[in-house]
Design a protein around this motif. Sequence first.
Motif, PDB file in Angstrom:
ATOM      1  N   GLN A  29      -3.284  28.759  34.683  1.00 20.39           N
ATOM      2  CA  GLN A  29      -3.708  29.889  33.849  1.00 20.39           C
ATOM      3  C   GLN A  29      -5.155  29.772  33.375  1.00 20.39           C
ATOM      4  OE1 GLN A  29      -0.691  29.822  30.682  1.00 20.39           O
ATOM      5  NE2 GLN A  29      -2.195  28.866  29.339  1.00 20.39           N
ATOM      6  N   ASN A  30      -5.892  28.774  33.889  1.00 19.78           N
ATOM      7  CA  ASN A  30      -7.325  28.741  33.605  1.00 19.78           C
ATOM      8  C   ASN A  30      -8.048  29.963  34.143  1.00 19.78           C
ATOM      9  OD1 ASN A  30      -8.119  26.209  32.223  1.00 19.78           O
ATOM     10  ND2 ASN A  30      -7.194  25.226  34.017  1.00 19.78           N
ATOM     11  N   TYR A  31      -7.539  30.506  35.284  1.00 17.80           N
ATOM     12  CA  TYR A  31      -8.199  31.637  35.937  1.00 17.80           C
ATOM     13  C   TYR A  31      -7.131  32.480  36.634  1.00 17.80           C
ATOM     14  CZ  TYR A  31     -10.957  27.308  36.493  1.00 17.80           C
ATOM     15  OH  TYR A  31     -11.513  26.077  36.323  1.00 17.80           O
ATOM     16  N   PRO A  32      -7.292  33.802  36.686  1.00 22.04           N
ATOM     17  CA  PRO A  32      -6.472  34.583  37.631  1.00 22.04           C
ATOM     18  C   PRO A  32      -6.900  34.169  39.043  1.00 22.04           C
ATOM     19  CG  PRO A  32      -7.414  36.000  35.920  1.00 22.04           C
ATOM     20  CD  PRO A  32      -8.122  34.672  35.833  1.00 22.04           C
ATOM     21  N   TRP A  33      -5.999  33.513  39.764  1.00 25.17           N
ATOM     22  CA  TRP A  33      -6.368  32.801  41.003  1.00 25.17           C
ATOM     23  C   TRP A  33      -5.282  33.083  42.036  1.00 25.17           C
ATOM     24  CZ3 TRP A  33      -7.166  26.709  40.831  1.00 25.17           C
ATOM     25  CH2 TRP A  33      -7.429  26.245  42.124  1.00 25.17           C
ATOM     26  N   CYS A  34      -5.630  33.887  43.019  1.00 33.22           N
ATOM     27  CA  CYS A  34      -4.682  34.276  44.069  1.00 33.22           C
ATOM     28  C   CYS A  34      -5.087  33.665  45.405  1.00 33.22           C
ATOM     29  CB  CYS A  34      -4.642  35.798  44.216  1.00 33.22           C
ATOM     30  SG  CYS A  34      -3.898  36.646  42.803  1.00 33.22           S
ATOM     31  N   ILE A 114      -3.621  24.293  34.186  1.00 35.35           N
ATOM     32  CA  ILE A 114      -2.720  24.551  33.060  1.00 35.35           C
ATOM     33  C   ILE A 114      -1.610  25.453  33.583  1.00 35.35           C
ATOM     34  CG2 ILE A 114      -2.478  25.506  30.749  1.00 35.35           C
ATOM     35  CD1 ILE A 114      -5.481  25.088  30.343  1.00 35.35           C
ATOM     36  N   PRO A 115      -0.397  24.909  33.794  1.00 37.09           N
ATOM     37  CA  PRO A 115       0.674  25.728  34.378  1.00 37.09           C
ATOM     38  C   PRO A 115       1.000  26.930  33.484  1.00 37.09           C
ATOM     39  CG  PRO A 115       1.261  23.399  34.424  1.00 37.09           C
ATOM     40  CD  PRO A 115       0.034  23.523  33.563  1.00 37.09           C
ATOM     41  N   TYR A 116       1.392  28.025  34.123  1.00 40.96           N
ATOM     42  CA  TYR A 116       1.806  29.215  33.373  1.00 40.96           C
ATOM     43  C   TYR A 116       3.131  28.979  32.665  1.00 40.96           C
ATOM     44  CZ  TYR A 116      -1.531  32.424  35.632  1.00 40.96           C
ATOM     45  OH  TYR A 116      -2.656  33.083  36.046  1.00 40.96           O
ATOM     46  N   ASP A 117       3.323  29.582  31.492  1.00 40.36           N
ATOM     47  CA  ASP A 117       4.674  29.829  31.006  1.00 40.36           C
ATOM     48  C   ASP A 117       5.122  31.160  31.619  1.00 40.36           C
ATOM     49  OD1 ASP A 117       3.688  32.010  29.343  1.00 40.36           O
ATOM     50  OD2 ASP A 117       3.022  30.477  27.943  1.00 40.36           O
ATOM     51  N   ASN A 118       6.436  31.425  31.554  1.00 33.85           N
ATOM     52  CA  ASN A 118       6.964  32.610  32.248  1.00 33.85           C
ATOM     53  C   ASN A 118       6.333  33.904  31.750  1.00 33.85           C
ATOM     54  OD1 ASN A 118       8.601  31.106  33.861  1.00 33.85           O
ATOM     55  ND2 ASN A 118      10.431  31.336  32.569  1.00 33.85           N
ATOM     56  N   GLU A 119       6.108  33.969  30.452  1.00 38.52           N
ATOM     57  CA  GLU A 119       5.600  35.213  29.877  1.00 38.52           C
ATOM     58  C   GLU A 119       4.200  35.524  30.397  1.00 38.52           C
ATOM     59  OE1 GLU A 119       4.986  37.101  25.367  1.00 38.52           O
ATOM     60  OE2 GLU A 119       5.753  35.059  25.652  1.00 38.52           O
ATOM     61  N   ARG A 120       3.345  34.513  30.431  1.00 34.05           N
ATOM     62  CA  ARG A 120       1.966  34.766  30.896  1.00 34.05           C
ATOM     63  C   ARG A 120       1.937  35.029  32.397  1.00 34.05           C
ATOM     64  NH1 ARG A 120      -3.155  31.897  28.056  1.00 34.05           N
ATOM     65  NH2 ARG A 120      -4.163  33.123  29.696  1.00 34.05           N
ATOM     66  N   ARG A 121       2.797  34.324  33.150  1.00 33.21           N
ATOM     67  CA  ARG A 121       2.839  34.590  34.586  1.00 33.21           C
ATOM     68  C   ARG A 121       3.291  36.035  34.847  1.00 33.21           C
ATOM     69  NH1 ARG A 121       6.039  30.944  36.163  1.00 33.21           N
ATOM     70  NH2 ARG A 121       4.714  29.473  37.298  1.00 33.21           N
ATOM     71  N   ASP A 122       4.350  36.452  34.135  1.00 29.17           N
ATOM     72  CA  ASP A 122       4.848  37.817  34.317  1.00 29.17           C
ATOM     73  C   ASP A 122       3.778  38.845  33.960  1.00 29.17           C
ATOM     74  OD1 ASP A 122       7.225  36.771  35.123  1.00 29.17           O
ATOM     75  OD2 ASP A 122       8.310  37.209  33.268  1.00 29.17           O
ATOM     76  N   SER A 123       3.005  38.548  32.949  1.00 27.19           N
ATOM     77  CA  SER A 123       1.956  39.476  32.536  1.00 27.19           C
ATOM     78  C   SER A 123       0.906  39.646  33.646  1.00 27.19           C
ATOM     79  CB  SER A 123       1.311  38.963  31.246  1.00 27.19           C
ATOM     80  OG  SER A 123       0.107  39.641  31.008  1.00 27.19           O
TER      81      SER A 123
END
Lengths: 139, 139
Positions: A29-34, A114-123
């Motif tokens: 979650q440091n960066y939107p990274w696809c 920094i791994p995502y939590d579910n809420e931030r990943r879903d967002s």
Amino acid sequence: MFELHAQLAADTSQIAESDLNLLLLMNDQNYPWCMLVPKRANIKEVFQLSRNDQHQLMDESSLLAQTLMDSFQAHKINVAALGNVVPQLHIHHVARFQDDAAWPKPIWGQVAAIPYDNERRDSVINTLKLSALDKYFSF
Amino acid sequence: MFELHAQLAADTSQIAESDLNLLLLMNDQNYPWCMLVPKRANIKEVFQLSRNDQHQLMDESSLLAQTLMDSFQAHKINVAALGNVVPQLHIHHVARFQDDAAWPKPIWGQVAAIPYDNERRDSVINTLKLSALDKYFSF
């Protein structure tokens, strides 16, 4: 037959798919990274794809880059095909910000993920779902 | 009007030109390291180019990557559009070797550049001159 490399599968969530590519979200979650991963077997370099696939990759890469820029109000998009460690072709697309953890350096090897939590990943995934990516990608 | 960014001009030698791109050689003998710079004004991101230019960029990028791989017997090609510091769009193409100074890390920020002497620079340029790059590029 194409199969996603185990390391890429471990580091990402698969969020969408086009005729050519898997669209993966890096678990950082440091960066939107696809990442885009062409669903073609035994490909390590872009130039090993057919010319049609190369042009389609360009179309999808540009749409993804512009979407990351617009959806996250990013300052810059970094696009890179490296693959020195994981040989399966995967193209990084990273939204960068002047206040992000590594700015202005390239992100690789700078700060721990920094791994995502579910809420931030879903967002993040929902933001991408509501974007113009549906021109090529099914979520 | 397009003008090459002063920092890119300072760090490289211009070695060839296509209808779309300048082909630059980075002044660092750690790696055969070229850049493509589209001769279009005010472009920071690949997606800002016209679709035709994007496809032409893909064609020229793939030819350059394959040429670097073949001409220098490289192990991997790294291709990246970063531009966090120098905003003018420039696409790195770096031939990587398992015994190079930064392997397997991305090259940015790893080791200091080693400037070419004239003899080694000429040798690299001559290798590229004798390659298939003349499909698109004039030296």
